[in-house]
Design a protein around this motif. Structure first.
Motif, PDB file in Angstrom:
ATOM      1  N   SER A   1       0.889  -1.295   0.126  1.00  0.00           N
ATOM      2  CA  SER A   1      -0.015  -0.079   0.007  1.00  0.00           C
ATOM      3  C   SER A   1       0.940   1.467  -0.155  1.00  0.00           C
ATOM      4  CB  SER A   1      -0.793   0.007   1.426  1.00  0.00           C
ATOM      5  OG  SER A   1      -1.819  -1.089   1.247  1.00  0.00           O
ATOM      6  N   MET A   2       2.218   1.221   0.003  1.00  0.00           N
ATOM      7  CA  MET A   2       3.062   2.305   0.326  1.00  0.00           C
ATOM      8  C   MET A   2       3.235   2.976  -1.387  1.00  0.00           C
ATOM      9  SD  MET A   2       5.942   1.397   2.888  1.00  0.00           S
ATOM     10  CE  MET A   2       5.766   1.562   4.735  1.00  0.00           C
ATOM     11  N   LYS A   3       3.732   4.319  -1.320  1.00  0.00           N
ATOM     12  CA  LYS A   3       3.936   4.735  -2.585  1.00  0.00           C
ATOM     13  C   LYS A   3       5.300   4.250  -3.150  1.00  0.00           C
ATOM     14  CE  LYS A   3       1.762   8.972  -1.594  1.00  0.00           C
ATOM     15  NZ  LYS A   3       1.957  10.335  -1.071  1.00  0.00           N
ATOM     16  N   ALA A   4       5.531   3.944  -4.362  1.00  0.00           N
ATOM     17  CA  ALA A   4       6.826   3.299  -4.748  1.00  0.00           C
ATOM     18  C   ALA A   4       8.205   3.948  -4.235  1.00  0.00           C
ATOM     19  CB  ALA A   4       6.708   3.362  -6.117  1.00  0.00           C
ATOM     20  N   ALA A   5       8.117   5.297  -4.180  1.00  0.00           N
ATOM     21  CA  ALA A   5       9.340   5.912  -3.540  1.00  0.00           C
ATOM     22  C   ALA A   5       9.577   5.359  -2.040  1.00  0.00           C
ATOM     23  CB  ALA A   5       9.218   7.430  -3.701  1.00  0.00           C
ATOM     24  N   THR A   6       8.376   5.608  -1.361  1.00  0.00           N
ATOM     25  CA  THR A   6       8.766   5.372   0.107  1.00  0.00           C
ATOM     26  C   THR A   6       9.001   3.628   0.203  1.00  0.00           C
ATOM     27  OG1 THR A   6       6.927   6.769   0.335  1.00  0.00           O
ATOM     28  CG2 THR A   6       7.397   5.424   2.394  1.00  0.00           C
ATOM     29  N   LEU A   7       8.470   2.753  -0.529  1.00  0.00           N
ATOM     30  CA  LEU A   7       8.906   1.597  -0.611  1.00  0.00           C
ATOM     31  C   LEU A   7      10.202   1.074  -0.608  1.00  0.00           C
ATOM     32  CD1 LEU A   7       7.702  -1.611  -0.331  1.00  0.00           C
ATOM     33  CD2 LEU A   7       6.995  -1.243  -2.794  1.00  0.00           C
ATOM     34  N   ALA A   8      10.732   1.987  -1.941  1.00  0.00           N
ATOM     35  CA  ALA A   8      12.205   1.598  -2.294  1.00  0.00           C
ATOM     36  C   ALA A   8      13.122   2.097  -1.121  1.00  0.00           C
ATOM     37  CB  ALA A   8      12.545   2.672  -3.597  1.00  0.00           C
ATOM     38  N   LYS A   9      12.919   3.388  -0.349  1.00  0.00           N
ATOM     39  CA  LYS A   9      13.408   3.625   0.647  1.00  0.00           C
ATOM     40  C   LYS A   9      13.599   2.519   1.787  1.00  0.00           C
ATOM     41  CE  LYS A   9      13.462   8.422  -0.293  1.00  0.00           C
ATOM     42  NZ  LYS A   9      12.948   9.703  -0.010  1.00  0.00           N
ATOM     43  N   VAL A  10      12.260   2.028   2.091  1.00  0.00           N
ATOM     44  CA  VAL A  10      12.079   1.187   3.461  1.00  0.00           C
ATOM     45  C   VAL A  10      12.880   0.045   3.078  1.00  0.00           C
ATOM     46  CG1 VAL A  10      10.522  -0.246   4.453  1.00  0.00           C
ATOM     47  CG2 VAL A  10       9.968   2.309   4.158  1.00  0.00           C
ATOM     48  N   LEU A  11      12.720  -0.579   1.758  1.00  0.00           N
ATOM     49  CA  LEU A  11      13.535  -1.828   1.355  1.00  0.00           C
ATOM     50  C   LEU A  11      15.097  -1.768   1.465  1.00  0.00           C
ATOM     51  CD1 LEU A  11      11.386  -3.028  -1.621  1.00  0.00           C
ATOM     52  CD2 LEU A  11      11.621  -3.988   0.690  1.00  0.00           C
ATOM     53  N   GLU A  12      15.419  -0.555   1.124  1.00  0.00           N
ATOM     54  CA  GLU A  12      17.000  -0.196   1.277  1.00  0.00           C
ATOM     55  C   GLU A  12      17.560  -0.282   2.546  1.00  0.00           C
ATOM     56  OE1 GLU A  12      17.750   3.768  -0.009  1.00  0.00           O
ATOM     57  OE2 GLU A  12      17.228   3.033  -2.279  1.00  0.00           O
ATOM     58  N   ASN A  13      16.874  -0.098   3.625  1.00  0.00           N
ATOM     59  CA  ASN A  13      17.046   0.046   4.918  1.00  0.00           C
ATOM     60  C   ASN A  13      16.974  -1.486   5.578  1.00  0.00           C
ATOM     61  OD1 ASN A  13      17.924   2.727   5.967  1.00  0.00           O
ATOM     62  ND2 ASN A  13      16.248   3.116   4.683  1.00  0.00           N
ATOM     63  N   MET A  14      16.418  -2.238   4.954  1.00  0.00           N
ATOM     64  CA  MET A  14      16.472  -3.841   5.630  1.00  0.00           C
ATOM     65  C   MET A  14      17.510  -4.476   5.362  1.00  0.00           C
ATOM     66  SD  MET A  14      12.532  -4.890   4.381  1.00  0.00           S
ATOM     67  CE  MET A  14      10.984  -3.875   4.851  1.00  0.00           C
ATOM     68  N   SER A  15      17.703  -5.695   5.853  1.00  0.00           N
ATOM     69  CA  SER A  15      18.952  -6.548   5.492  1.00  0.00           C
ATOM     70  C   SER A  15      18.672  -7.357   4.073  1.00  0.00           C
ATOM     71  CB  SER A  15      18.778  -7.778   6.481  1.00  0.00           C
ATOM     72  OG  SER A  15      17.726  -8.779   6.092  1.00  0.00           O
ATOM     73  N   THR A  16      19.656  -7.588   3.299  1.00  0.00           N
ATOM     74  CA  THR A  16      19.521  -8.254   2.109  1.00  0.00           C
ATOM     75  C   THR A  16      18.488  -9.402   2.105  1.00  0.00           C
ATOM     76  OG1 THR A  16      21.718  -7.587   1.915  1.00  0.00           O
ATOM     77  CG2 THR A  16      20.835  -8.795  -0.064  1.00  0.00           C
ATOM     78  N   ALA A  17      18.750 -10.309   2.821  1.00  0.00           N
ATOM     79  CA  ALA A  17      17.697 -11.478   3.207  1.00  0.00           C
ATOM     80  C   ALA A  17      16.256 -10.940   3.081  1.00  0.00           C
ATOM     81  CB  ALA A  17      18.055 -12.365   3.977  1.00  0.00           C
ATOM     82  N   ASP A  18      16.090  -9.936   3.927  1.00  0.00           N
ATOM     83  CA  ASP A  18      14.459  -9.557   4.218  1.00  0.00           C
ATOM     84  C   ASP A  18      13.829  -8.943   2.908  1.00  0.00           C
ATOM     85  OD1 ASP A  18      14.264 -10.929   6.781  1.00  0.00           O
ATOM     86  OD2 ASP A  18      15.011  -8.959   8.108  1.00  0.00           O
ATOM     87  N   ALA A  19      14.771  -8.138   2.504  1.00  0.00           N
ATOM     88  CA  ALA A  19      14.485  -7.233   1.388  1.00  0.00           C
ATOM     89  C   ALA A  19      14.127  -8.155   0.259  1.00  0.00           C
ATOM     90  CB  ALA A  19      15.498  -6.286   1.034  1.00  0.00           C
ATOM     91  N   ALA A  20      15.129  -9.211  -0.072  1.00  0.00           N
ATOM     92  CA  ALA A  20      14.723 -10.106  -0.992  1.00  0.00           C
ATOM     93  C   ALA A  20      13.422 -10.975  -0.980  1.00  0.00           C
ATOM     94  CB  ALA A  20      15.945 -11.044  -1.299  1.00  0.00           C
ATOM     95  N   ARG A  21      13.138 -11.511   0.305  1.00  0.00           N
ATOM     96  CA  ARG A  21      12.361 -12.344   0.723  1.00  0.00           C
ATOM     97  C   ARG A  21      10.960 -11.514   0.388  1.00  0.00           C
ATOM     98  NH1 ARG A  21       9.561 -12.563   5.247  1.00  0.00           N
ATOM     99  NH2 ARG A  21      11.188 -11.587   6.313  1.00  0.00           N
ATOM    100  N   LEU A  22      10.869 -10.337   0.811  1.00  0.00           N
ATOM    101  CA  LEU A  22       9.608  -9.369   0.758  1.00  0.00           C
ATOM    102  C   LEU A  22       9.169  -8.991  -0.856  1.00  0.00           C
ATOM    103  CD1 LEU A  22       9.803  -7.615   4.167  1.00  0.00           C
ATOM    104  CD2 LEU A  22       8.073  -9.325   3.741  1.00  0.00           C
ATOM    105  N   THR A  23      10.453  -8.648  -1.346  1.00  0.00           N
ATOM    106  CA  THR A  23      10.278  -8.231  -2.845  1.00  0.00           C
ATOM    107  C   THR A  23       9.672  -9.367  -3.569  1.00  0.00           C
ATOM    108  OG1 THR A  23      12.259  -6.801  -2.470  1.00  0.00           O
ATOM    109  CG2 THR A  23      11.430  -7.309  -4.786  1.00  0.00           C
TER     110      THR A  23
END
Length: 200
Positions: free
Chosen positions: A166-188
Motif C-alpha cells: 500500500s506504500m507509494k513506490a518511492a517510500t517502498l524503495a527507501k524502506v527496502l534499502e534499510n532492510m537486510s538483504t535477505a529480508d528485502a529479497a524475501r519480501l520483494t
C-alpha cells in the motif's frame, strides 16, 4: 210402430226444446258476467269447493301436494346446508394457507432485515478497518525508513506485505534499502507474487 217412433221423436224434440235454450241461456249468462267484470272461473272454483265430496278429495290432494313440497323443500335445505358446510371448510382451508404464507412472508422479511443490518454492520466495520489501515500506512510512510524497516521485518509476512503493497513506490524503495538483504529479497519476491495473483 208409428206410435213408438212418434214417442221417440217427441222425446228428442223435447230434449232439443229444453237443452238448446238452456245452453243459450248459460252462454248469455257467462258473457254478461264476464262483461260485468266477474271472474267466472274463480267463481266456479269457489262453488266446486263447497261441494262436499269434491272438497274432501281436493283437500287430500292438497295435503299430498303440501307433503311432497315440504319433502322437496327439506331435501333442498339439506343440500344447501351441506354446500354451506363444504364452502366453509374450503374458506377455512384457504384462510389457513393465507395465514401460513403471511407468516412465511413475515419471517422472510425479518430475516432480510436481519441480514441487511448485519451487512451494514460489516460495511461499517470494513470502513473502520480500511480507515485504520490507511492511518497505519500513512504513519509508516511518514516515519523515517531507518525506523520503519526494522519494525516491518519483525511482522508476519502477511501484515508486512499489506503495508508494503500500500506504500507509494518511492517510500517502498527507501524502506527496502534499510532492510537486510535477505529480508528485502524475501519480501520483494512475495510482493511480486502477490501482484501477479491480483492481475490474474
Amino acid at each position: 210402430m208409428e206410435e213408438l217412433e212418434e214417442s221417440k221423436i217427441s222425446k228428442f224434440q223435447w230434449f232439443l226444446v229444453i237443452f238448446i235454450p238452456l245452453i243459450f241461456a248459460v252462454t248469455v249468462a257467462l258473457i254478461v258476467l264476464t262483461v260485468a267484470g266477474v271472474n267466472v272461473a274463480e267463481k266456479a272454483k269457489d262453488m266446486s269447493a263447497k261441494i262436499p265430496f269434491i272438497t274432501s278429495d281436493k283437500k287430500d290432494e292438497d295435503r299430498g301436494n303440501e307433503a311432497r313440497n315440504d319433502e322437496k323443500v327439506s331435501i333442498k335445505l339439506e343440500k344447501l346446508e351441506t354446500e354451506i358446510v363444504n364452502k366453509q371448510k374450503e374458506i377455512d382451508k384457504l384462510e389457513g394457507i393465507i395465514d401460513t404464507r403471511d407468516k412465511s412472508i413475515e419471517k422472510a422479511e425479518a430475516e432480510k432485515q436481519q441480514l441487511q443490518m448485519e451487512m451494514n454492520q460489516l460495511k461499517e466495520s470494513q470502513t473502520g478497518k480500511d480507515k485504520a489501515f490507511k492511518d497505519i500506512i500513512r504513519t509508516y510512510e511518514t516515519m523515517a525508513p531507518k525506523k520503519s524497516a526494522p519494525i516491518i521485518t519483525e511482522m508476519n509476512d502477511q501484515d508486512a506485505l499489506g503495508i508494503l503493497s500500500s506504500m507509494k513506490a518511492a517510500t517502498l524503495a527507501k524502506v527496502l534499502e534499510n532492510m537486510s538483504t535477505a529480508d528485502a529479497a524475501r519480501l520483494t519476491k512475495k510482493l511480486a507474487e502477490q501482484s501477479t495473483q491480483e492481475e490474474r
